[in-house]
Every structure is written in C-alpha cells, then in structure tokens.
Design a protein around this motif. Structure first.
Motif, PDB file in Angstrom:
ATOM      1  N   UNK A 285     -73.419 -10.856  -8.134  1.00 28.83           N
ATOM      2  CA  UNK A 285     -73.765 -11.862  -7.133  1.00 28.83           C
ATOM      3  C   UNK A 285     -72.758 -12.997  -7.102  1.00 28.83           C
ATOM      4  N   UNK A 286     -71.804 -12.963  -7.989  1.00 25.45           N
ATOM      5  CA  UNK A 286     -70.796 -14.023  -8.062  1.00 25.45           C
ATOM      6  C   UNK A 286     -69.429 -13.443  -7.716  1.00 25.45           C
ATOM      7  N   UNK A 287     -68.716 -14.143  -6.874  1.00 21.52           N
ATOM      8  CA  UNK A 287     -67.325 -13.772  -6.604  1.00 21.52           C
ATOM      9  C   UNK A 287     -66.402 -14.713  -7.364  1.00 21.52           C
ATOM     10  N   UNK A 288     -65.314 -14.180  -7.883  1.00 24.17           N
ATOM     11  CA  UNK A 288     -64.342 -15.030  -8.582  1.00 24.17           C
ATOM     12  C   UNK A 288     -63.191 -15.403  -7.661  1.00 24.17           C
ATOM     13  N   UNK A 289     -62.768 -16.656  -7.814  1.00 20.87           N
ATOM     14  CA  UNK A 289     -61.666 -17.158  -6.982  1.00 20.87           C
ATOM     15  C   UNK A 289     -60.612 -17.769  -7.900  1.00 20.87           C
ATOM     16  N   UNK A 290     -59.345 -17.422  -7.742  1.00 25.17           N
ATOM     17  CA  UNK A 290     -58.345 -18.002  -8.654  1.00 25.17           C
ATOM     18  C   UNK A 290     -58.276 -19.515  -8.500  1.00 25.17           C
ATOM     19  N   UNK A 291     -58.263 -20.221  -9.628  1.00 20.15           N
ATOM     20  CA  UNK A 291     -58.253 -21.679  -9.588  1.00 20.15           C
ATOM     21  C   UNK A 291     -57.583 -22.187 -10.862  1.00 20.15           C
ATOM     22  N   UNK A 292     -56.299 -22.476 -10.725  1.00 19.21           N
ATOM     23  CA  UNK A 292     -55.549 -22.824 -11.937  1.00 19.21           C
ATOM     24  C   UNK A 292     -56.049 -24.087 -12.588  1.00 19.21           C
ATOM     25  N   UNK A 293     -56.682 -24.981 -11.822  1.00 15.82           N
ATOM     26  CA  UNK A 293     -57.154 -26.224 -12.419  1.00 15.82           C
ATOM     27  C   UNK A 293     -58.493 -26.089 -13.116  1.00 15.82           C
ATOM     28  N   UNK A 294     -59.135 -24.962 -12.945  1.00 13.25           N
ATOM     29  CA  UNK A 294     -60.501 -24.849 -13.440  1.00 13.25           C
ATOM     30  C   UNK A 294     -60.537 -24.789 -14.956  1.00 13.25           C
ATOM     31  N   UNK A 295     -61.640 -25.272 -15.536  1.00  8.27           N
ATOM     32  CA  UNK A 295     -61.840 -25.171 -16.984  1.00  8.27           C
ATOM     33  C   UNK A 295     -62.565 -23.895 -17.378  1.00  8.27           C
ATOM     34  N   UNK A 296     -62.905 -23.095 -16.381  1.00 11.97           N
ATOM     35  CA  UNK A 296     -63.536 -21.812 -16.687  1.00 11.97           C
ATOM     36  C   UNK A 296     -62.443 -20.758 -16.829  1.00 11.97           C
ATOM     37  N   UNK A 297     -62.399 -20.111 -17.987  1.00 16.22           N
ATOM     38  CA  UNK A 297     -61.289 -19.207 -18.299  1.00 16.22           C
ATOM     39  C   UNK A 297     -61.775 -17.777 -18.441  1.00 16.22           C
ATOM     40  N   UNK A 298     -61.000 -16.849 -17.933  1.00 12.08           N
ATOM     41  CA  UNK A 298     -61.316 -15.422 -18.123  1.00 12.08           C
ATOM     42  C   UNK A 298     -61.061 -15.036 -19.578  1.00 12.08           C
ATOM     43  N   UNK A 299     -62.081 -14.421 -20.226  1.00 13.99           N
ATOM     44  CA  UNK A 299     -61.909 -13.989 -21.616  1.00 13.99           C
ATOM     45  C   UNK A 299     -61.467 -12.535 -21.705  1.00 13.99           C
ATOM     46  N   UNK A 300     -62.269 -11.670 -21.113  1.00 12.82           N
ATOM     47  CA  UNK A 300     -61.908 -10.247 -21.148  1.00 12.82           C
ATOM     48  C   UNK A 300     -62.145  -9.610 -19.796  1.00 12.82           C
ATOM     49  N   UNK A 330     -58.238  -7.076  -9.894  1.00  6.64           N
ATOM     50  CA  UNK A 330     -57.038  -6.780 -10.683  1.00  6.64           C
ATOM     51  C   UNK A 330     -56.084  -7.966 -10.769  1.00  6.64           C
ATOM     52  N   UNK A 331     -56.372  -8.956  -9.976  1.00  8.31           N
ATOM     53  CA  UNK A 331     -55.509 -10.131 -10.035  1.00  8.31           C
ATOM     54  C   UNK A 331     -55.861 -11.043 -11.196  1.00  8.31           C
ATOM     55  N   UNK A 332     -57.050 -10.894 -11.799  1.00  9.47           N
ATOM     56  CA  UNK A 332     -57.434 -11.807 -12.870  1.00  9.47           C
ATOM     57  C   UNK A 332     -57.057 -11.236 -14.218  1.00  9.47           C
ATOM     58  N   UNK A 333     -56.417 -12.021 -15.044  1.00  9.23           N
ATOM     59  CA  UNK A 333     -56.078 -11.565 -16.387  1.00  9.23           C
ATOM     60  C   UNK A 333     -56.628 -12.562 -17.397  1.00  9.23           C
ATOM     61  N   UNK A 334     -56.815 -12.105 -18.638  1.00 17.81           N
ATOM     62  CA  UNK A 334     -57.373 -13.023 -19.646  1.00 17.81           C
ATOM     63  C   UNK A 334     -56.527 -14.285 -19.766  1.00 17.81           C
ATOM     64  N   UNK A 335     -57.215 -15.415 -19.729  1.00 19.67           N
ATOM     65  CA  UNK A 335     -56.530 -16.689 -19.852  1.00 19.67           C
ATOM     66  C   UNK A 335     -56.402 -17.428 -18.530  1.00 19.67           C
ATOM     67  N   UNK A 336     -56.567 -16.730 -17.414  1.00 15.96           N
ATOM     68  CA  UNK A 336     -56.415 -17.405 -16.130  1.00 15.96           C
ATOM     69  C   UNK A 336     -57.672 -18.169 -15.775  1.00 15.96           C
ATOM     70  N   UNK A 337     -57.487 -19.275 -15.050  1.00 12.41           N
ATOM     71  CA  UNK A 337     -58.616 -20.092 -14.650  1.00 12.41           C
ATOM     72  C   UNK A 337     -59.245 -19.535 -13.381  1.00 12.41           C
ATOM     73  N   UNK A 338     -60.552 -19.631 -13.281  1.00  8.67           N
ATOM     74  CA  UNK A 338     -61.238 -19.113 -12.094  1.00  8.67           C
ATOM     75  C   UNK A 338     -62.276 -20.103 -11.587  1.00  8.67           C
TER      76      UNK A 338
END
Lengths: 354, 316, 258
Positions: A285-300, A330-338
C-alpha cells in the motif's frame, strides 16, 4: 434437487459450545456453509477450528449447540451415521490395505456398491480423479506423503458425502507438494460440487483455496468473508495481523484518517477513531519515492521474482516493509534515502498496547 | 580399567590419521587402513565377556551333545533323547504347556493390553500395572511357585475355602497343582504380564486416525476390529505369542520350586541329568536335552523375527 | 487421550476385574498364609518376624544384592559404552550387537548352565567358590532387557547429531560421550539398571544348578522346611521389587507438543 433445497445452507453450525475443563474450545460458535461452497477455517493453534470440524464430523462431543446438515438435525447422530467424508492430517490410510482397498472401504457398506465389481469400478474412478489410478495396488508405505493424502481424499469422496471435511490435510507435506495438492483439492471440489470445510493454520492456503474464509480466535469467529475482503477490509487488529503481512506504525488518527510519514490514509471501521494509534500497513500500500534528503534509509532489498521486498529504516529506527513490482524498485539500493506516497487504501488502526 | 585403556588407545590414532593423510599416499595407505579399524577395539571387552560366558557354553552344549565320555563322536545321547519315551513325553509336555499358556497369556494379555492402552499415559494405574507386570514376568520364578502353593496347595487359601464349603470337590484336592495342569495355571500367571509388556506397544501403535476414519466412513466398532484393528495387530500378536511360547518352554525356576520330584518337562529332565553326574554320561545326556531345547526355541525365535520384520515394514 | 465411550468403559472394567482377580488372588493368599497363627485360627506376624533369623537367608540376600550391584556395574561399564560406541562409530556392528544382546532369549539359562559348568570349574581356581563369580554370566542375562531400554533412549534422542555438534565444537570423544550423550539417555540407562536388579535378585536357574547360595536358592530350600517363613519372604521380595519398579519412571519421557 429442487430450487428450494439449493437456497438452504448445506451446513448450519448453531451456537456450538465445548469446553475442556477451564479451556473453552468453542465459544458460541456459529457458521453456515452454502451448497457446494468451500469454507476455510483459519486461525492459530488452539483457536478451536479443529474442534469445530471434528464436532461436525461427530468425532467430538458438544456441551451445547446444534448441527444441521441438509435441513436435518444431526447433533445427536453418531459419526458412523453421518454422511461425511474426512481427510486427516496424516497417517489415516489403513496400512495393511492397498490404495484401492482403502478407497473401497467406505463403499463396502453402501448398498449401491455392495457388488465387488461396482465397488472396484468406483474406486478406480476416484483414484483417477486424484491422478493415482496407476498406484491402485500399492500399499501406503510405498507411497509418498502427497500420494497418501490423495488416496485419503479419494477414499473420503468415494462415498459421495454430503460434506467433505479436511483437517489440515497439507500441514505434514513439504512446500512444493503442498501448493500443488492445494490446487488439486480445489479443482476436484469444484468439479464435484462438494460442500467442503477446510481447516488450516496457513493463511496463504486458506486464501488461495476458499470461497469464504473464517478467521477464528478463542473459540469463535472473528470474521468470515471472501479472501479479498478479509485481506482488504479486516474488521479487527487480530484479523488484519493474522492475514497477510502488516507493519505497525505509530500514527495520529484525526477525523477517521490516520496521519503518518507526512501523509494520511483513511481508517477502516472498527479502528481507533481519534488520537494516537498503530496503523497496520500492508507492504504494497506504500509507494517509495527517491528522496536524497530523507532520513528514511533503505536497509535491504530482497528480490522475490515479480516483486521486491524492501525494508526501510525510519528516522525513529522502526523498520518498515514495503513491497512493489520489481521493475519499479530496481532503482533503490541499500543506503539510499526514500520518501513515501500512500495509496488511498483504508488501513486498520489499532490501539497502542499499554 | 581395561576399557578406558582400549578407548584411549582408540582415541590417540585418530589424530595420527589426520597427519598421515597429508603425507605421501602410497606409504600411508596400508597403515591407514589398519588404523581405521582401531575403533573396533572398543567392542573387544564386550565381545570377550559375551564370548566366554555365553557363546562358549552354547558351543559346548551343542558340540558335546555328540561326545561320549571317552571324547569320541557319538549319536547315542541325541538318539536316546529323540526316541526314548520318557524324553519324548517331556518334550510333548513342555510343548503342550507352552502352547496352552502362550495362547491363554496371549488372549488375556492382549485384552489387558487393550484395557491398559486406554488408560492415562502417565497415570498411577498404568505405572502400577507396568511395574507389577515387570515383577511377575521377570522376577517371579521361585516366589510365584510359593504364591500358588499358598493359594492352591494343601493348606492353600482356595483349597481350604473349597473343602470347607464344597466338600470333596476338585479344588479341595491339590495334587493337580504338581502336574501339567498345575504348571499351566501357574505359568499363565507370568505369561499374561509378559504379553502386556511385549504387546502393549503394538496396541498403542494403532493410530487414532484409523478408528476415526473407519467411523466417519460409516464403519461400526465390529467392522473396525474385523477389518482394520485386527489385521494390523495380527503379526505383532502372533509374534508375541511365539515369544510367550519360548518363554514358557525355557522356564525352569517356577517348575523346579513347585515340582521337587519327577521331571515331566524338559528343563526338569536337565536338572535330573546334571544332578546324576555319577551315572556315566549324565552330563552329556543333559547336553543332548539342552540341544533339543535350543533347536525348538531357535525355530520359534526365527518365526518371531520374521513377523517383526513384517510389522516394521508397515510402520513407514 | 480420547474420551472413552460408555461401552468401552464397561468392557474395560470387566477385563480388568477378571484379570485383576486372577493376578491378585495369589498375593492375597500369600498374605493370608504367612500370617496364620496356628490351628486355632487368628493371625500374627510371627513368620515375618522370624525372617532375619532364618538360616542362611540374610547372607544370601547380601550375596544377591552384591551380585545385583555387580551386574549394574557391568551394564554401566561395559554395555552402555559399547552401545554408544557402536551407535556412533561402528554402524556396521549395530545389527550384530543387537543379535548378540537378544540371543539370551533364544538360548535360555537352563541351556547355558549345562555348558557353563566346566567354565565355572576353571574359574573357581581364580575366584574360589565365591558366588560373586556369577556376576559374569548374570550381566549377560540382563542384556536383552538392558539393551532394549538403552536402545530406545538412543533412538529417541538423535545421538549422532548431538555427537557431531559436540565434536565440531571441539569436544573429544570421552568428553562427548560423558558430557553430552550419557546425560541425554539417562532414562534408558536407569531403566536398564532397575530391570537388571530385579532380574538378578530373582535369578534361580543358574545359581541353583551351580550350587551357589543366592537369595532365591535359599528361599527355595527354606520352603521345604519353613513354609510360612518362605512365603513371607517371597511376598516381601515381590513387594520390594514392585516398589522399586514403580518408583523409577521407565516409560518414555513426555513428548513436546509440536
């Protein structure tokens, strides 16, 4: 069969009650199964689902309540006089008889099949239905677990029962066989139009096979609905958490909407109506959007084939599970902000435990 | 202690094998193979004990049944045993008692097994019953003879009861106790518990699902036992009866305590033969009798093992 | 446990009553016989009180108890380690070991004693005429029962996996066996010991025919002269063995619900 009969529910369990000492297994439990319907009873161990099934079979006494099958009250009838076909979890085939003899066992009593020839014919027919006619002369110890359960199914169906009862028939099998057999059971059930009650603790199984699924807890039905409705519109936290994956996230409910992660979603009936709560979010139910400023980080990121499962760490260290089609993610990798974008899907919000 | 030594001897080379295997292969091969056999040294003490005190006596019995007191081969003792009326009668009696008590023990013990299988698993009743069974089946011997003397003997409880109340009836006159029928009654006393011990696991192996499947398919209790329970239990039941037969046939203590004069059964004849070493060939005669016993019991045990194989096949 | 239907209960009661009566009658008779006070009726415990002073009885009880202890030592020191060793390291010997341990059922004591007389004559040169030399053959007599008890334990606990786990963590063989395997098969070992004690205390065939004075031999001799005392001793011994077997739980441990 007249049209009157087809509108009458095939099975009615009315206010069943059964206690074992201080433990209440069935607490005013009621259920109706329509003609030709497959109802699955789902729930954790000890919720009473097996007790309900065995009560219907006549293998379990009741303290109170009524069982009506095809309009007849059979509550006081012995198991051998009820017209049920039952498939057990395991070990139910008679070890000293071949597959065919096992299937013929119930037929020996029935008048129509008294003749040896007729009996054998019907038995082979049923074994063909489950795809095991070539193994008719084999003994149970020569068959695999999945094959044994097929024979058990053929044996139960051979007597053309009013109701087919399945007591966790796939639990003892390994994963691949389980999903194959599950579809087979459904196919056969639809082909024969047999009214069926299917008990399981595996929610994927229940959702995948049933017309309606009843979630049980502590002896009574929490909710009974079609698989889709159960998944999308759970009526309680219990059902929401038992069926499918959820991630509970703290939110603030204002005016029947849950506010969290900078956005808001409507809440389902039965949720907390105002104040702080835990929103039970479904991964898709949630879509992810790339956001370099965000404090939410992709773990795995786990690639599961057609979908990916992404675990995101929120600023407050909570872990959120998100699921989406692989091509999107496929655009999200561990460490990127979302950042997050919510679909306008109602969610269940439960109260925060003390 | 010897065993410790053997085991540490077996232990040390294990580390040596590791270093050897990194060395040149040709040189180490023969030595390695020998060292791989070293763990087998661990069973030497066991084999020594069993060999000296069990296998060797058995060998003595079997071979020296054919040896006369000069040490030469002879068939004399064996043919005597196989043909003389006294000995054949003893075998007949032994077999008769064994068959009767095996069947009685089997049937009543079987029913008892069913009754116990339906009791609470760790309850007091079951524990007491299993303990009592162990006592009677394996410990009783001499003491059971006295128990029956106290019951059916000349001053026994039942004897006195019957002579006081029923005058000169069968049970007032206890001479039957010292004969074949007495042995049957007394032997059954330890056959029933032995049956319970041996057969209970089989009865407990009857899966509840089979009874429930039978019920839900429309079968009655009678149908269940006739078509499912009975056939499944049959191999175990017959195996247990064979075991009971072997047990009764081999039994000595109870009969020896009960019957001090006369030798109606084979073990008592052996007693007589051993006791009369003075008479020439007494001991060898006993060996011939013992050989006969070994043959009978071995045949029965082979049947038992065969039946057990059938049972374990189904248990997959 | 499934609930018992009415008719099952009736059958069960009938069976237990009939068989129970047959089994308890001799016991009651023993109690009655040993407490009779003479021709005039009445009861006393005189024959029971006379037990300690019966000739040779106490000595023979001591002998039998020592033999029981030696048999238990034999099991602990010889059978159990051998069974563990074979189970873990010599799988090829599993079958032969089983056959050897169960053979005493096929070759009964009465046959063994016939062949063992010359061996014991030779043995008495070293051990004198002490009845304790019976310990060797007694240990073997206990094997069928001890083997079954220990084997059940060995199979119910996956001994091989435990041993592998211990070994890969660095434990030596003695450490593995003593510290990991044995604690887990304690129930089986205990059961084996208890059954063996009962068996040795009850043994008569070999000891009587080799002319050693064990408990059962003396009880038997006593029976010819002092009927009441021998019945009293028999009853006491039976009760003792019963208490021994009840007190030690030998049945399988409770299974965890999966």
């Amino acid at each position: 069969m007249s049209s009157n009969e087809s509108s009458l529910p095939a099975v009615q369990l009315n206010s069943l009650r059964r206690a074992f000492g201080p433990v209440v297994a069935l607490n005013d439990f009621s259920l109706e199964i329509a003609q030709g319907e497959l109802v699955a009873l789902l729930g954790p161990s000890g919720c009473g689902k097996t007790t309900a099934l065995r009560a219907l079979a006549g293998l379990q006494d009741l303290d109170a309540g009524q069982i009506v099958v095809q309009g007849k009250d059979i509550t006081s009838l012995r198991a051998s006089k009820r017209d049920m076909g039952m498939v057990f979890q395991s070990y139910s085939l008679f070890p000293h008889m071949t597959a065919q003899e096992n299937v013929e066992y119930g037929l020996r009593l029935r008048k129509e099949s008294r003749q040896k020839v007729g009996r054998a014919k019907r038995a082979i027919e049923m074994l063909e239905l489950v795809g095991l006619d070539t193994q008719a002369k084999r003994f149970p110890h020569q068959l695999s677990g999945g094959q044994q359960q097929r024979v058990a199914l053929a044996r139960a169906l051979a007597i053309a029962p009013d109701v087919l009862l399945l007591d966790e028939p796939l639990s003892a099998l390994d994963a691949k066989v389980r999903s194959q057999l599950r579809d087979e059971i459904r196919r056969i059930q639809l082909e024969l139009g047999t009214t069926t009650l299917f008990v399981t603790h595996d929610q994927e199984e229940a959702l995948g096979v049933a017309d309606r699924v009843g979630v049980m807890s502590e002896g009574s039905l929490a909710q009974i609905a079609s698989p889709a409705e159960l998944y999308e519109r759970p009526n309680s936290a219990l059902v929401a958490e038992f069926v499918g994956l959820t991630t509970p996230l703290p939110c603030e409910v204002i005016d029947r909407r849950a506010h969290l992660l900078g956005s808001s979603v409507p809440v389902l009936p039965g949720s907390v109506t105002t104040g702080p709560a835990l929103a039970l979010l479904r991964p898709e139910s949630i879509d992810l959007v790339p956001d370099k400023q965000s404090d939410s980080i992709v773990l795995t990121v786990s690639f599961l084939g057609s979908v990916c499962r992404v675990i995101v760490q929120l600023p407050n260290k909570t872990l959120l599970t998100v699921q989406a089609p692989s091509d999107q993610i496929s655009t999200f990798s561990p460490g990127s902000g979302v950042g997050f974008s919510f679909r306008e899907q109602p969610v269940f919000a439960k109260g925060i435990p003390a | 202690m010897q065993i410790g030594q053997q085991q540490s001897a077996a232990k040390k080379p294990l580390t040596q094998i590791h270093t050897l295997e990194t060395g040149p292969s040709t040189r180490g091969a023969g030595l390695r193979r020998a060292l791989r056999g070293l763990p087998y040294l661990g069973v030497v003490p066991f084999l020594a004990l069993v060999g000296v005190f069990f296998l060797w006596p058995t060998y003595i019995v079997i071979t020296q049944a054919f040896v006369d007191d000069q040490g030469a081969f002879t068939m004399e003792y064996v043919t005597t045993v196989a043909t003389s009326e006294v000995n054949l009668n003893a075998f007949r009696n032994s077999i008769q008692v064994s068959v009767i008590t095996a069947l009685l023990g089997g049937i009543f013990g079987g029913l008892l097994s069913w009754a116990v299988a339906n009791s609470r698993r760790h309850g007091m009743f079951r524990r007491a019953t299993m303990a009592a069974s162990g006592v009677f089946a394996q410990f009783g011997g001499v003491m059971l003879a006295f128990a029956f003397l106290a019951t059916f003997g000349f001053n026994g409880l039942v004897t006195l009861f019957f002579s006081e109340n029923f005058g000169d009836s069968f049970l007032s006159n206890p001479t039957w106790l010292y004969g074949i029928w007495g042995l049957c009654v007394v032997y059954t006393f330890f056959q029933i518990p032995l049956m319970l011990i041996v057969f209970l696991p089989a009865v407990e192996g009857l899966r509840g699902e089979w009874r429930e499947a039978n019920d839900s398919l429309g079968g009655s209790t009678l149908r269940y036992w006739r078509h499912v329970g009975g056939p499944v239990l049959l191999p175990s039941f017959m195996g247990a009866i064979l075991l009971l037969f072997a047990n009764a046939f081999s039994s000595y203590a109870t009969a020896a305590a009960l019957i001090s004069q006369g030798s109606p059964i084979v073990p008592l004849q052996i007693r007589g033969a051993i006791g009369s070493e003075v008479a020439l060939g007494g001991a060898a005669f006993g060996k011939a009798l013992a050989l006969g016993m070994v043959i009978v019991v071995s045949v029965v045990m082979l049947g038992y093992v065969f039946l057990q194989r059938r049972v374990s096949r189904w248990e997959q | 446990m499934k609930k018992l239907t009415g008719i099952t209960r009736v059958w069960r009661a009938v069976i237990l009553s009939i068989i129970g009566f047959y089994m308890l009658l001799p016991i009651v008779a023993m109690a009655d016989f040993s407490t009779r006070a003479g021709a005039d009726g009445g009861r006393n415990f005189d024959s029971w009180a006379a037990i300690p002073s019966a000739p040779g009885l106490l000595e023979s009880i001591a002998v039998s108890l020592q033999l029981a202890l030696l048999a238990v030592i034999g099991i602990l020191v010889l059978l159990v380690p051998t069974m563990i060793w074979v189970h873990l390291r010599l799988p090829l010997m599993r079958r032969p070991l089983e056959v050897l341990c169960l053979l005493p059922i096929a070759i009964p004591a009465i046959v063994i004693v016939v062949g063992i007389a010359p061996i014991y004559r030779w043995l008495s040169q070293f051990f004198g005429s002490s009845p304790l030399s019976l310990a060797f053959v007694y240990t073997i007599l206990t094997f069928p029962f001890a083997y079954r008890a220990v084997n059940t334990s060995l199979r119910s606990v996956d001994v091989n996996t435990l041993a592998e786990a211990a070994r890969t963590l660095g434990a030596s063989w003695p450490r593995t066996i003593a510290g990991v395997i044995i604690p887990n098969i304690r129930a089986g070992i205990l059961g084996a010991c208890v059954i063996s004690i009962a068996l040795v205390l009850g043994e008569f065939t070999i000891s009587s025919l080799l002319n050693y004075e064990t408990m059962q031999v003396v009880i038997n001799l006593l029976g010819k002269r002092e009927g009441q005392i021998s019945v009293a001793v028999s009853l006491a011994a039976l009760i003792f063995a019963f208490v021994l077997l009840v007190a030690i739980p030998t049945s399988g441990k409770k299974q965890e619900v999966g």
